[in-house]
Write an enzyme that holds these catalytic residues in place. Structure first.
Site, mmCIF file in Angstrom:
data_model
loop_
_atom_site.group_PDB
_atom_site.id
_atom_site.type_symbol
_atom_site.label_atom_id
_atom_site.label_comp_id
_atom_site.label_asym_id
_atom_site.label_seq_id
_atom_site.Cartn_x
_atom_site.Cartn_y
_atom_site.Cartn_z
ATOM 1 N N HIS A 27 20.042 58.563 54.646
ATOM 2 C CA HIS A 27 19.094 57.621 54.468
ATOM 3 C C HIS A 27 19.132 57.058 52.993
ATOM 4 O O HIS A 27 19.428 57.973 52.330
ATOM 5 C CB HIS A 27 17.750 58.129 54.941
ATOM 6 C CG HIS A 27 16.449 57.169 54.879
ATOM 7 N ND1 HIS A 27 15.891 56.725 53.948
ATOM 8 C CD2 HIS A 27 15.976 56.700 56.021
ATOM 9 C CE1 HIS A 27 15.074 55.914 54.397
ATOM 10 N NE2 HIS A 27 14.912 55.837 55.467
ATOM 11 N N ASP A 73 17.014 67.071 53.732
ATOM 12 C CA ASP A 73 16.167 66.117 54.085
ATOM 13 C C ASP A 73 15.666 66.030 55.786
ATOM 14 O O ASP A 73 16.457 65.964 56.498
ATOM 15 C CB ASP A 73 16.623 64.634 53.946
ATOM 16 C CG ASP A 73 16.042 63.567 54.641
ATOM 17 O OD1 ASP A 73 15.014 63.947 55.187
ATOM 18 O OD2 ASP A 73 16.221 62.531 54.312
ATOM 19 N N GLN A 122 13.749 63.847 59.924
ATOM 20 C CA GLN A 122 13.906 63.582 61.243
ATOM 21 C C GLN A 122 14.248 65.092 62.107
ATOM 22 O O GLN A 122 14.578 65.004 63.217
ATOM 23 C CB GLN A 122 15.116 62.852 61.610
ATOM 24 C CG GLN A 122 15.055 61.190 60.858
ATOM 25 C CD GLN A 122 14.052 60.403 61.643
ATOM 26 O OE1 GLN A 122 13.626 60.802 62.680
ATOM 27 N NE2 GLN A 122 13.505 59.401 60.926
ATOM 28 N N LYS A 161 5.895 61.023 60.467
ATOM 29 C CA LYS A 161 7.034 61.279 61.337
ATOM 30 C C LYS A 161 6.738 62.426 62.208
ATOM 31 O O LYS A 161 7.560 62.775 63.158
ATOM 32 C CB LYS A 161 8.428 61.427 60.856
ATOM 33 C CG LYS A 161 8.684 60.146 60.024
ATOM 34 C CD LYS A 161 10.190 60.215 59.541
ATOM 35 C CE LYS A 161 10.242 59.023 58.530
ATOM 36 N NZ LYS A 161 10.586 57.884 58.950
ATOM 37 N N CYS A 208 18.027 51.679 56.913
ATOM 38 C CA CYS A 208 17.894 52.272 55.493
ATOM 39 C C CYS A 208 19.215 53.182 55.530
ATOM 40 O O CYS A 208 19.212 54.182 54.725
ATOM 41 C CB CYS A 208 16.790 53.225 55.330
ATOM 42 S SG CYS A 208 15.321 52.182 55.182
HETATM 43 N N1 PLP Z 1 15.319 60.261 55.371
HETATM 44 C C1 PLP Z 1 15.399 60.195 56.515
HETATM 45 C C2 PLP Z 1 16.487 60.896 57.417
HETATM 46 C C3 PLP Z 1 14.213 59.389 57.226
HETATM 47 O O1 PLP Z 1 14.553 58.964 58.338
HETATM 48 C C4 PLP Z 1 13.364 58.667 56.605
HETATM 49 C C5 PLP Z 1 12.528 57.576 56.903
HETATM 50 O O2 PLP Z 1 12.810 57.032 57.884
HETATM 51 C C6 PLP Z 1 13.269 59.058 55.050
HETATM 52 C C7 PLP Z 1 14.165 60.017 54.641
HETATM 53 C C8 PLP Z 1 12.179 58.530 54.345
HETATM 54 O O3 PLP Z 1 10.892 58.992 54.824
HETATM 55 P P1 PLP Z 1 9.489 58.427 54.254
HETATM 56 O O4 PLP Z 1 9.539 56.851 54.210
HETATM 57 O O5 PLP Z 1 8.373 58.900 55.057
HETATM 58 O O6 PLP Z 1 9.595 58.799 52.730
#
Ligand code: PLP
Length: 414
Positions: A131, A208, A211, A234, A372
């Site tokens: 992401h 990270d 998900q 999430k 993203c």
């Molecule tokens: N990393 C992953 C794999 C994500 O799917 C997301 C959000 O969709 C993020 C990071 C960023 O999360 P946040 O916008 O809650 O900081």
């Protein structure tokens, strides 16, 4: 097959749905089918009630007042930290840093770990499926430090090339930062192997888990992971709150990320000394109602049981995959052997955006676009996908409505 159907039937999904008031609303005159859970999940009454309870009974700033309300709010905030520690099996409460979310947590590590440990010529390893939140902070760090970003490639199914990963690990590698589950492909990465190989090289690992945290039971000590980042919103919790788990030895060795109230021990104009963990990394007033009500989301997941949730969602993902593949012209993007909760697809001859608009007219919420993960979409040579992402409250009927909608979109657009 019998066994999988039994898992779907034993899970009281209709009982769970009653806890999520928004799921009873209509959209465009149709019952809402919410399949954009990768972007954010809906919230159960338990979380909504906890937010209301905070503002009607507790509202006060935390960690600074001697008065009764401030004590209550502080205690409730710290209950969440303790619950989070148990949820991911951290060794200590103070290894749980309460942040704004995954993005904030990753930026914290990039900035703080980066300034302490990354020099010119050093390398950071990420993967091709990250992401933007797990790309851009490292690019900023690399630019600042004269360091180099290395990217683990993937195969056509959307699985990491583990041989290439091992080959990238050298004495220049200062950190590996990789997603546990891909938000665009659903791939569950082999995180144990990733961590073992990095540690054999003397390199710490950040996962990270944005998900993963809502779909997979995570034990940070069993994994031996150094940093873990995730978001409250999430995992059925509120927005504006998230977590950075860090091993004590790393957090102790890292300088503060932001300066301000709360993170200090003593301030003079000549010199400031810093607070102990976790407060060293929690400058300023946090999102108190979100921090407090996140405990309700964790409790909700724990009451149902992560293993039961995972088994149910897995069965639903298999059902959804089979249903979509019945539709002529469907191309799945992300066909890894180990997947979780995400179905990304294209309809031959139709733009993902147009498919998304037709689904919306039918009350079906999906995400369309690059999610993203622009470099990943470039790798596949596509503008984006339609993404249906599953949560524990989704049903086979939701999937049937999705499949019928995609079929309709295909007949209108192709
Ligand atoms: N990393 C992953 C794999 C994500 O799917 C997301 C959000 O969709 C993020 C990071 C960023 O999360 P946040 O916008 O809650 O900081």
């Amino acid at each position: 097959m019998m066994e999988k159907t039994a898992v779907l039937e034993q899970f009281d999904v209709y009982g769970i749905r009653k806890d999520f008031p928004i799921l009873t609303r209509t959209v465009n005159g149709k019952p809402l089918v919410y399949l954009d859970n990768g972007a954010t999940t809906q919230k159960p009454l338990q979380v909504i009630d906890a937010i209301r309870h905070y503002y009607t009974e507790l509202n006060s700033n935390v960690h600074r007042g001697v008065h009764h309300l401030s004590q209550l709010a502080t205690d409730a905030f710290e209950v969440t930290r303790h619950q989070l520690k148990g949820f991911i099996n951290a060794a200590h409460d103070h290894e749980i840093i309460i942040t704004k979310g995954t993005t904030d947590s990753i930026n914290l590590v990039a900035s703080s770990f980066g300034s302490a440990f990354v020099k010119t010529g050093d390398e950071i390893i990420i993967s091709a499926m990250e992401h933007h939140s797990n790309i851009v902070p490292w690019q900023l760090l690399c630019e600042d430090r004269g360091a180099v970003l290395r990217v683990v490639p993937i195969n056509a199914a959307g699985e990491l090339d583990m041989d290439a990963y091992r080959a990238l690990l050298t004495d220049r590698t200062k950190l590996v930062a990789i997603t546990y589950v891909s938000n665009s492909l659903g791939t569950v990465n082999p995180v144990r192997e990733i961590i073992e190989a990095a540690h054999a090289n003397g390199t710490p690992v950040l996962l990270d888990a944005a998900q993963a945290i809502q779909h997979i039971a995570i034990d940070v000590q069993a994994l031996d992971v150094d940093f873990l980042a995730f978001s409250g919103h999430k995992m059925y919790g509120p927005t504006g709150v998230g977590v950075l788990y860090g091993k004590e030895k790393w957090l102790d060795a890292m300088p503060p990320y932001q300066g301000g109230g709360e993170m200090i021990k003593e301030v003079t104009f000549e010199k400031t000394t810093y607070n102990e963990l976790p407060f060293k990394f929690e400058a300023g007033t946090p999102n108190i109602e979100a921090g407090i009500s996140l405990a309700a989301a964790i409790g909700y997941i724990q009451d149902i049981g992560m293993d039961r949730i995972a088994a149910y969602e897995h069965g639903l993902l298999e059902y959804a995959t089979a249903r979509l593949l019945e539709i002529p012209g469907i191309r799945l993007i992300g066909t890894a052997a180990n997947k979780s909760s995400v179905l990304s697809f294209l309809v031959d001859g139709a733009h993902p955006y147009d498919v998304g608009v037709i689904l919306d007219k039918l009350g079906v919420a999906v995400r369309t676009g690059h999610h993203c993960t622009q470099p990943l979409m470039d790798w596949y040579g596509i503008p984006g996908t339609v993404r249906a992402s599953i949560a524990m409250y989704n049903t086979r009927e939701d999937i049937d409505t999705l499949a019928a909608g995609v079929q309709k979109a295909a007949s209108m657009l192709v």
